[in-house]
Design a protein around this motif. Structure first.
Motif, PDB file in Angstrom:
ATOM      1  N   MET A   1       0.814  -1.107  -0.052  1.00  0.00           N
ATOM      2  CA  MET A   1      -0.012   0.048   0.013  1.00  0.00           C
ATOM      3  C   MET A   1       0.931   1.260   0.082  1.00  0.00           C
ATOM      4  O   MET A   1       0.216   2.367  -0.043  1.00  0.00           O
ATOM      5  CB  MET A   1      -0.831   0.046   1.183  1.00  0.00           C
ATOM      6  N   GLN A   2       1.999   0.916   0.178  1.00  0.00           N
ATOM      7  CA  GLN A   2       2.977   2.195  -0.120  1.00  0.00           C
ATOM      8  C   GLN A   2       3.503   3.048  -1.338  1.00  0.00           C
ATOM      9  O   GLN A   2       3.827   3.932  -1.342  1.00  0.00           O
ATOM     10  CB  GLN A   2       4.390   2.120   0.726  1.00  0.00           C
TER      11      GLN A   2
ATOM     12  N   ASP B   1      -1.761   2.787  -3.560  1.00  0.00           N
ATOM     13  CA  ASP B   1      -1.721   3.378  -2.508  1.00  0.00           C
ATOM     14  C   ASP B   1      -3.171   4.100  -2.604  1.00  0.00           C
ATOM     15  O   ASP B   1      -3.416   4.912  -1.515  1.00  0.00           O
ATOM     16  CB  ASP B   1      -0.741   4.581  -2.663  1.00  0.00           C
TER      17      ASP B   1
ATOM     18  N   ASN C   1       4.636  -6.633   8.457  1.00  0.00           N
ATOM     19  CA  ASN C   1       3.302  -5.935   7.789  1.00  0.00           C
ATOM     20  C   ASN C   1       3.818  -5.768   6.321  1.00  0.00           C
ATOM     21  O   ASN C   1       4.023  -4.830   5.680  1.00  0.00           O
ATOM     22  CB  ASN C   1       3.369  -4.705   8.606  1.00  0.00           C
TER      23      ASN C   1
ATOM     24  N   TRP D   1       1.543  -5.581   3.983  1.00  0.00           N
ATOM     25  CA  TRP D   1       0.614  -4.732   3.425  1.00  0.00           C
ATOM     26  C   TRP D   1       1.213  -3.341   3.558  1.00  0.00           C
ATOM     27  O   TRP D   1       0.901  -2.479   2.654  1.00  0.00           O
ATOM     28  CB  TRP D   1      -0.713  -4.635   4.064  1.00  0.00           C
TER      29      TRP D   1
ATOM     30  N   TRP E   1       0.867  -1.132   5.657  1.00  0.00           N
ATOM     31  CA  TRP E   1      -0.283  -0.439   6.172  1.00  0.00           C
ATOM     32  C   TRP E   1      -0.100   0.311   7.581  1.00  0.00           C
ATOM     33  O   TRP E   1       0.673  -0.547   8.408  1.00  0.00           O
ATOM     34  CB  TRP E   1      -1.506  -1.352   6.276  1.00  0.00           C
TER      35      TRP E   1
ATOM     36  N   ASN F   1      -1.896   2.385  10.651  1.00  0.00           N
ATOM     37  CA  ASN F   1      -2.996   3.100  10.998  1.00  0.00           C
ATOM     38  C   ASN F   1      -3.183   3.079  12.680  1.00  0.00           C
ATOM     39  O   ASN F   1      -2.967   2.294  13.363  1.00  0.00           O
ATOM     40  CB  ASN F   1      -4.601   2.067  10.578  1.00  0.00           C
TER      41      ASN F   1
ATOM     42  N   ASP G   1     -10.353  -0.076   5.007  1.00  0.00           N
ATOM     43  CA  ASP G   1      -9.184   0.549   4.383  1.00  0.00           C
ATOM     44  C   ASP G   1      -8.914  -0.337   3.241  1.00  0.00           C
ATOM     45  O   ASP G   1      -7.832  -0.208   2.571  1.00  0.00           O
ATOM     46  CB  ASP G   1      -8.125   0.445   5.420  1.00  0.00           C
TER      47      ASP G   1
ATOM     48  N   THR H   1      -7.524  -3.397   3.216  1.00  0.00           N
ATOM     49  CA  THR H   1      -5.895  -3.759   3.301  1.00  0.00           C
ATOM     50  C   THR H   1      -5.626  -5.147   2.411  1.00  0.00           C
ATOM     51  O   THR H   1      -4.233  -5.194   1.929  1.00  0.00           O
ATOM     52  CB  THR H   1      -5.559  -4.151   4.692  1.00  0.00           C
TER      53      THR H   1
END
Lengths: 296, 313, 509
Positions: free
Chosen positions: C282-283, C288, C433, C435, C437, C439, C472, C474
């Motif tokens: 997701m970065q 994203d 992690n 993903w 992500w 939060n 979100d 993910t």
């Protein structure tokens, strides 16, 4: 010879010339003819695969997986429902796409290093010899498995490079031997004396002599390389999915050997036909051009 | 002769060292390390680091290489980092399975191939000769791992005659034998064909030689001519091939070991490389390379023994 | 020198025969043992509870070690084991235990006392030990010994998982202090416990043998000898089972049909503690952008993936926790494929013609199947995915390193839900992690839930965490997997989720 020519008719003459030519000699032997036919068949299939089958080798149909041979799927389907016949046909492409460049790479590297090893100073030569032997000291399959696994897995360009690397030591020795022979030759000293450039000597004198045995060696290596690729893909360390290599088909076949043996059967047959064809041709070439190699 | 031997042995050692250097270099280039592969989600960076330190991976390559060779000379092949076992124990436990497999395969191939080739040569162009020729070719072109797959399919899966996995219970000779049959059959297949053809062709060449004609002229029976004289000479290259074959099989048995789950050296190396178990990988490869080189050396030597022309190369 | 030739064949022949005989010099096999396949086919790496690598070690741990209290057969309910009684203080920071007397360790290492309990628990926090499992004991302050058989476990603060997963499970194993000091490094391949089975024999890569411990303090297990075989390949294990070489094994999903039809074979669909997903980095673009992720969620046909790669046997999961785990979100939304919606979302995000990405997975056969199916599905909206199969650890590639694209991955878990959520916090980016992500609210709630002892309250918080993941977007959840085990009529195995509780296995007639 001239006497014979006087007594043959035109057609007979052509036929005679053909039979005694190299090509004729090769094709004249049963093994040579059979090998050539098989290879031509494989090349034909590789080029015209899309025309020979209505299916696409990559199309997945999970609800129809592992189906037995039928009218729509001549050889059945694999574990994702892809048509096996199509994958086998396209597999010929993979076999050629991997093996020929791999051997090509081996040949190119060997031409470079082999000439240097023969022509350069003695300690460079010895160092290179040690390099050749060090690479050759690894049993081929183990070497290939190790490199492929360590570099992160199935990957087409790396696969071709790795297989090429397993070939170059053998070719290099050949070229080196040729280079040494030529080096001794007075003719060369004379040529050097008159200022002929190094590259010219390489291309004009060394390579033409080396090409012959090298070509035969490379030709005999084709079935070996096809088998190596199949073995690696069988282990999942060769071509990346979903590439339809015969080895990959066998990999699936091994997993489902109990319930769906046709993948092993057809994948295996395809591999055998290919290696048979190239082996026959290679051996015939060797017998015709360089029978001395037989004892090796 | 002695100097020849020493020189070849020396070259072998250097070659093995060279191959290890290549291996080490490669290992440095690859991504991913053993610790996290195996430790799973619980491996914190500190743990991974401490494991790396224990494995000596934090030191420069040259130092690691030096350590490796130094330990090698002392007979220490390293230690499996996770279970603290000496790698030599793992390797030498696996080795017999591979050696027995390779040896049995090449011997069976020889025992079957030579008579086959001899018969074909002495009954040249007969139907049997032609059949042998065709069968030999197909044997040669079937890769051993394919033969293994087919054998597994037919004899284990469909007919259930033979066990499917493993090397057999230690201590149970018959069980070991049962587990040996299919792998040996698949490896020997190609070599039977090759040896048969080689025997046939060299024998035919020998039978045309001058001294054979002399023997025949002297009135010796065909049988004597064949076995006592021609065959002896013809077997020389065959012996060399057997030697090369053995070496070849030490490495080439990997796929067969994997297919039949036979816990030999190839299987060990394969698992080690997949799980990034570097000590075991290095230790296993050193032994594999050494044996392979040794087998090639012996084959060359037997060549050299019997054919003086080659020794001078 | 003409002689050599033929009789040279004798030498290798003799050598071969002698080699075969040498190989044959070891103990005889055992006939009335049952033979099982090791969990996941893995062999043993390290039998020190502080350093278990995973796989069969857990099964063996449950069989050879005693704990203060343990799980009942096939359930997460607890029953006292080595402890006679266990009392938890009001504020949940002190656990007082009283051991049963006369509990013997294997191989004559004496009686199990509070000393051993203190040693076994505290060593997880010993920095010299670097235990991979120190998080299980993270709030442990110390263990006080109040008598030969009594002691107090002192915590710095309440920590729910400690009671539910640490003590009755692998990190709560009570090992023999004397044996550990005696064996040192060798303990890793020769563990000494006080459980119903003892470690009898181990041949690396070949087998492990457990024997019933006749001086066990509790009820003796039914089966005398268990031979555990590490067979990596599902198909090889099936072949072995079919030919009678195995009595029990995990098999591949697609064989269930055949085994179910076989009257001589029993099938147990064991619950997995795993979660499988198709995820994003997701970065990096394009993932994203939440619209792109949503589009992919509309494209991936989970049922088709389950049919193709899990043989339609593994049940679909719509959120992270598996049924039966505290906090299971029963009403999680089930997202169905909608190609048109996906296309319009992609167009809105600026990718009307799709894009090219990398889709990575581990090198096992199932992963390969999943990504090939997903690859084809993504192509429907113009997303051209190149498959990258990663040898070694996928973790390095998608976790430690930073490659844009998608991946298929699965993690294993333990009975306590906190562990499942552990890996997707902000500071796990660059580690587990995958993903990538972050939060902050998720991190807060997760930490809070670990400290709450009330089950209902915890469950609510865990459902909230899963909702956040869903909002979100993910990842696309696939399943919690399923482990089909088959066994013959001669045994009655017992499983706790995917672990074999050999302790409770019975021989049937």
């Amino acid at each position: 010879m001239p006497r014979l020519e006087l007594t043959l008719s035109g057609r007979q003459l052509i036929w005679h010339r053909f039979r005694t030519s190299s090509l004729g000699k090769v094709l004249g032997q049963f093994s040579g003819a059979l090998g050539t036919i098989l290879i031509l068949a494989i090349i034909f299939v590789a080029i015209f695969a899309p025309c020979l089958t209505p299916h696409d080798p990559d199309v997945i149909d999970v609800f129809n997986k592992l189906a037995p041979p039928s009218k729509t799927h001549l050889m059945g389907t694999d574990e994702l429902g892809r048509d096996l016949f199509t994958r086998i046909l396209y597999g010929s492409r993979i076999a050629l796409i991997v093996s020929l460049p791999a051997i090509g790479i081996g040949v190119i590297i060997s031409m470079l290093l082999g000439v240097i090893a023969g022509y350069g100073s003695t300690w460079v030569g010895s160092l290179l010899l040690i390099l050749f032997d060090s690479v050759r000291a690894f049993p081929t399959i183990i070497f290939a498995i190790t490199i492929m696994a360590l570099t992160g897995g199935a990957n087409l360009p790396i696969l071709i490079a790795v297989i090429g690397i397993t070939r170059f030591p053998g070719y290099s020795r050949l070229i080196r031997v040729q280079t040494l022979k030529v080096r001794e030759n007075d003719y060369i000293s004379a040529a050097k004396g008159t200022g002929c450039s190094y590259m010219r000597i390489v291309f004009r004198h060394i390579l033409p002599n080396a090409i012959g045995p090298l070509f035969i060696q490379a030709a005999m290596d084709i079935p070996v390389v096809i088998t190596i690729e199949a073995g690696l893909s069988f282990l999942g360390l060769g071509v990346p999915p979903p590439t339809p290599s015969w080895g990959a088909v066998l990999r699936s076949g091994y997993a489902y050997v109990r319930t769906s043996p046709w993948m092993v059967v057809f994948g295996g047959l395809a591999l055998i036909v290919a290696t048979l064809g190239f082996t026959l041709l290679g051996e015939t070439l060797r017998d015709v051009f360089d029978p001395k190699l037989r004892r090796a | 002769m002695f100097t020849f031997l020493i020189r070849r042995l020396g070259i072998t050692v250097i070659t093995v060292m060279g191959s290890m250097i290549i291996l080490f270099t490669l290992i440095q280039l690859i991504p991913g390390d053993m610790a996290t592969t195996l430790l799973g989600p619980r491996a914190t960076p500190e743990l991974v680091e401490s494991l790396r330190i224990r494995m000596g991976l934090d030191k420069p390559v040259i130092v690691q290489l030096g350590h490796f060779f130094y330990n090698l000379l002392r007979g220490d092949l390293g230690t499996d980092v996770l279970n603290h076992l000496p790698v030599s124990m793992l390797v030498f436990h696996a080795l017999p399975y591979t050696v027995v497999l390779a040896l049995s395969s090449i011997i069976i191939a020889g025992l079957l191939g030579v008579p086959l080739g001899t018969y074909a040569a002495s009954h040249r162009n007969s139907l049997l000769d032609k059949i042998t020729g065709i069968v030999s070719i197909s044997m040669i072109t079937t890769p051993p791992f394919l033969a293994g797959l087919f054998a597994l399919l037919i004899f284990s899966v469909q007919l259930n005659w033979f066990p499917t996995i493993g090397g057999g219970e230690a201590g149970d000779f018959l069980d070991q034998l049962a587990h040996l049959i299919l792998p040996v059959a698949s490896l020997a297949l190609g070599w039977v064909g090759y040896i048969a053809r080689l025997t046939r062709s060299t024998l035919l060449e020998e039978l045309n030689a001058d001294y054979i004609r002399t023997a025949r002229a002297k009135g010796l029976s065909e049988r004597v001519v064949l076995y006592k004289h021609a065959l002896r000479e013809a077997l020389i290259p065959v012996i060399a091939v057997v030697g090369i074959g053995f070496g070849n099989l030490l490495g080439g048995a990997v796929l067969t070991e994997i297919i039949f789950h036979r816990p030999g050296l190839g299987y060990l190396i394969f698992n080690a490389v997949k799980s990034r178990n570097f000590p075991v990988l290095q230790g296993g490869l050193v032994i594999a390379v050494f044996l392979y080189s040794l087998a090639n050396l012996l084959a060359d030597l037997s060549h050299g023994f019997t054919d003086p022309r080659i020794r001078l190369e | 020198m003409r002689k050599p030739g033929i009789w040279r064949l004798w030498l290798p022949l003799v050598a071969a025969i002698s080699l075969v005989l040498i190989v044959g010099i070891t103990a005889w096999g055992n006939d009335d043992a049952i033979r099982v396949r090791s969990r996941l086919g893995n062999h043993i790496d390290n039998m020190d509870p502080a350093h278990y690598v995973g796989g069969e070690e857990y099964n063996i741990d449950l069989a050879i070690h005693a704990k203060l209290y343990r799980y009942k057969p096939g359930s997460q309910e607890l029953v006292l084991d080595a402890a006679e009684s266990v009392e938890i203080s009001e504020d949940s920071t002190k656990i007082s235990f009283v051991l049963k007397q006369g509990i013997q360790f294997h191989e004559g290492y004496g009686e199990l006392t509070a000393e051993d309990v203190k040693f076994s628990f505290e060593r997880h926090l010993d920095p010299r030990e670097s235990s991979e499992y120190k998080d299980d004991w993270q709030t442990l302050c110390r263990v006080d010994i109040t008598g030969k058989y009594t002691g107090d476990i002192i915590l710095t603060q309440p920590y729910a998982p400690l009671f539910v997963s640490t003590i009755p499970y692998t990190s709560g194993s009570i090992i023999s202090k004397a044996a550990f000091e005696d064996l040192g490094d060798k303990f890793a391949t020769h563990p000494i416990g006080a459980g119903p089975y003892r470690w009898a024999e181990w041949i690396p890569e070949e087998k492990i043998v457990l024997e019933r411990f006749d001086d066990y303090f509790g009820e003796l297990p039914d089966i005398k000898t268990i031979v555990i075989l590490p067979i990596k390949d599902d198909k090889a294990a099936e072949l072995a089972f079919d030919s009678g070489e195995l009595d029990e094994t995990l098999v591949s999903l697609e064989e269930i049909g055949r085994y179910r039809d076989d009257p001589n074979v029993n099938v147990a669909l064991v619950n997995n503690l795993r979660y499988h997903w198709v995820g994003f980095n997701m970065q990096h673009p394009p993932f994203d952008d939440i619209r792109v992720r949503e589009a992919v969620r509309y494209v991936v046909d989970v049922d088709e993936v389950l049919q193709g790669a899990f043989d339609g046997v593994a049940p679909r999961a719509n959120a992270m926790l598996a049924p039966g785990i505290l906090g299971y979100w029963e009403n999680a939304p089930q997202h169905q494929p909608d190609i048109d919606e996906a296309k319009s979302l992609l167009a809105a995000a600026g990718y009307p013609d799709g894009f090219e990405i990398e889709l990575s997975a581990a090198s096992d056969p199932r992963s390969s199947l999943v990504v090939q199916i997903v690859q084809q599905q993504l192509a429907q909206v113009g997303i051209k995915a190149t498959i990258k199969i990663v040898e070694g650890s996928l973790y390095n590639y998608v976790g430690k390193e930073d490659h844009p694209g998608m991946h298929y991955y699965s993690y294993s878990a333990i009975p306590d839900p906190g562990y499942w959520f552990e890996w997707f916090t902000c500071d796990q980016v660059g580690k587990w992690n995958v993903w990538k992500w972050c939060n902050a609210e998720y991190d807060q709630i997760k930490d809070k839930a670990g400290l709450i002892m009330d089950r209902e309250e915890r469950a609510q918080l865990y459902i909230k965490l899963q909702q956040m993941m869903d909002e979100d977007i993910t990842c696309v959840w696939l399943t919690n997997g399923a482990s089909p085990h088959v066994y013959r009529d001669n045994i009655k195995p017992v499983y706790l989720t995917m672990f074999s509780q050999y302790h409770y296995w019975e021989e049937a007639e």
